[in-house]
Write a protein that holds these residues in place. Structure first.
Motif, PDB file in Angstrom:
ATOM      1  N   GLN A  65       0.657  -1.466   0.233  1.00 36.31           N
ATOM      2  CA  GLN A  65      -0.077  -0.238   0.337  1.00 36.31           C
ATOM      3  C   GLN A  65       0.600   1.319   0.033  1.00 36.31           C
ATOM      4  OE1 GLN A  65      -2.482  -0.978   3.400  1.00 36.31           O
ATOM      5  NE2 GLN A  65      -4.042  -1.476   2.510  1.00 36.31           N
ATOM      6  N   PHE A  66       2.175   1.290   0.817  1.00 36.01           N
ATOM      7  CA  PHE A  66       2.810   1.980   0.927  1.00 36.01           C
ATOM      8  C   PHE A  66       3.862   2.610  -0.108  1.00 36.01           C
ATOM      9  CE2 PHE A  66       1.404   2.348   4.965  1.00 36.01           C
ATOM     10  CZ  PHE A  66       1.199   4.119   5.446  1.00 36.01           C
ATOM     11  N   THR A  67       4.207   1.434  -0.924  1.00 39.26           N
ATOM     12  CA  THR A  67       4.854   1.412  -2.036  1.00 39.26           C
ATOM     13  C   THR A  67       4.643   1.317  -3.551  1.00 39.26           C
ATOM     14  OG1 THR A  67       5.389  -0.519  -1.928  1.00 39.26           O
ATOM     15  CG2 THR A  67       6.404   0.590  -0.727  1.00 39.26           C
ATOM     16  N   THR A  68       4.183   0.523  -4.417  1.00 35.77           N
ATOM     17  CA  THR A  68       3.616   0.074  -5.828  1.00 35.77           C
ATOM     18  C   THR A  68       1.958   0.471  -5.635  1.00 35.77           C
ATOM     19  OG1 THR A  68       3.203  -2.533  -4.639  1.00 35.77           O
ATOM     20  CG2 THR A  68       5.046  -1.406  -5.093  1.00 35.77           C
ATOM     21  N   ARG A  74      -0.127   9.434  -1.608  1.00 37.16           N
ATOM     22  CA  ARG A  74      -0.687  10.070  -1.177  1.00 37.16           C
ATOM     23  C   ARG A  74      -0.872   9.641   0.526  1.00 37.16           C
ATOM     24  NH1 ARG A  74      -3.571  14.035  -2.601  1.00 37.16           N
ATOM     25  NH2 ARG A  74      -5.868  13.235  -1.379  1.00 37.16           N
ATOM     26  N   ARG A  75      -1.332   7.856   0.269  1.00 39.84           N
ATOM     27  CA  ARG A  75      -0.768   7.412   1.482  1.00 39.84           C
ATOM     28  C   ARG A  75      -0.105   8.066   2.601  1.00 39.84           C
ATOM     29  NH1 ARG A  75      -3.827   3.171   3.158  1.00 39.84           N
ATOM     30  NH2 ARG A  75      -5.093   3.236   1.093  1.00 39.84           N
ATOM     31  N   LYS A  76       1.379   7.652   2.125  1.00 40.67           N
ATOM     32  CA  LYS A  76       2.942   8.136   2.543  1.00 40.67           C
ATOM     33  C   LYS A  76       2.101   9.848   3.173  1.00 40.67           C
ATOM     34  CE  LYS A  76       5.645   7.544  -0.104  1.00 40.67           C
ATOM     35  NZ  LYS A  76       5.226   6.469  -0.897  1.00 40.67           N
ATOM     36  N   GLU A  77       1.716  10.592   2.329  1.00 41.23           N
ATOM     37  CA  GLU A  77       1.235  12.064   2.692  1.00 41.23           C
ATOM     38  C   GLU A  77       0.095  11.808   3.970  1.00 41.23           C
ATOM     39  OE1 GLU A  77       0.621  14.261  -0.837  1.00 41.23           O
ATOM     40  OE2 GLU A  77       2.469  13.915  -1.596  1.00 41.23           O
TER      41      GLU A  77
END
Length: 247
Positions: A65-68, A74-77
């Motif tokens: 979910q956080f890489t590909t 936007r998830r990291k943001e």
């Protein structure tokens, strides 16, 4: 003033609104701390952070979910903005306590505004919350008896039992005032003994131990054993109910 600020909801309200969180991630808003501050409490704070970084399916799903994934950036943001907002709210809470510290310490009146009464009422409220929401809701008390582990606090991280254990420890510390940084360590147990009610003080201490023993009787995490060990969970709830009566 601290209770009136409702800052506790900003820091940790559960269950978190995962639908709203995913909508925010999939949306077009600039995911900043200011945006997070504008949101309702059910889509930010500790519970929201927990949802984003833990999964019952394991770390691989979270990593994907956080890489590909399409919305990985936007998830990291969103996660970063959540953490920045949590830090800001934590500093605000610290400031509120520092501002009100002396007035709280000096509130020695016997009425409801006295600090000792506020502490006892807070202990009662926390145990009641445990009975109603932390254990009662997942045991089905609100939906006709259907057991639902998803209702557990910290379901995604599986820290539910750890939180209950720390909560119980905090309650006991408040009762005994056994804080390392305190030079006096005179607690409610000492007050009861001074009032010739050592039997009540002993019963409360024994009940703290019983609650802990009942928690320890559940193997592993609450999330993974909630259904299989339902009777043990009920025993924990009943032990907390006995503690509530004594407090």
């Amino acid at each position: 003033p601290i209770a009136g600020s409702f800052i506790s909801f900003e820091i940790n309200r559960w269950p978190t609104d995962i639908g709203r969180i995913e909508d925010n991630i999939e949306g077009t808003e600039n995911l900043t701390e200011e945006f997070i501050a504008s949101l309702g409490s059910s889509s930010k704070g500790i519970s929201a952070i927990e949802y984003l970084i833990f999964s019952p399916s394991g770390n691989t799903e979270i990593l994907t979910q956080f890489t590909t994934d399409e919305n990985a950036t936007r998830r990291k943001e969103y996660l970063l903005a959540l953490c920045e907002n949590l830090q800001s709210k934590s500093l605000t809470l610290k400031s509120l306590w520092e501002t009100n510290e002396e007035s709280f310490i000096n509130a020695v009146e016997t009425g409801i505004s006295g600090s000792q009464n506020q502490l006892v009422n807070a202990m009662v409220a926390l145990i009641e919350e445990t009975l109603k929401t932390k254990l009662g809701a997942p045991l089905g008390d609100k939906n006709g008896g259907t057991v639902d582990p998803l209702e557990l606090e910290a379901y995604y991280s599986a820290f539910s039992k750890d939180i209950l254990r720390q909560q119980l420890m905090s309650l006991q510390y408040i009762f005994t005032w056994d804080f390392g940084q305190s030079s006096t360590q005179i607690g409610f147990d000492d007050l009861l003994i001074f009032r010739d009610h050592k039997n009540i003080a002993d019963k409360i201490e024994a009940q703290f131990s019983d609650c802990q023993d009942k928690l320890d009787a559940i193997p592993g995490t609450l999330r993974d054993n909630f259904v299989a060990k339902e009777q043990e969970v009920i025993a924990v709830r009943d032990s907390f109910r006995d503690l509530l009566v004594l407090i």
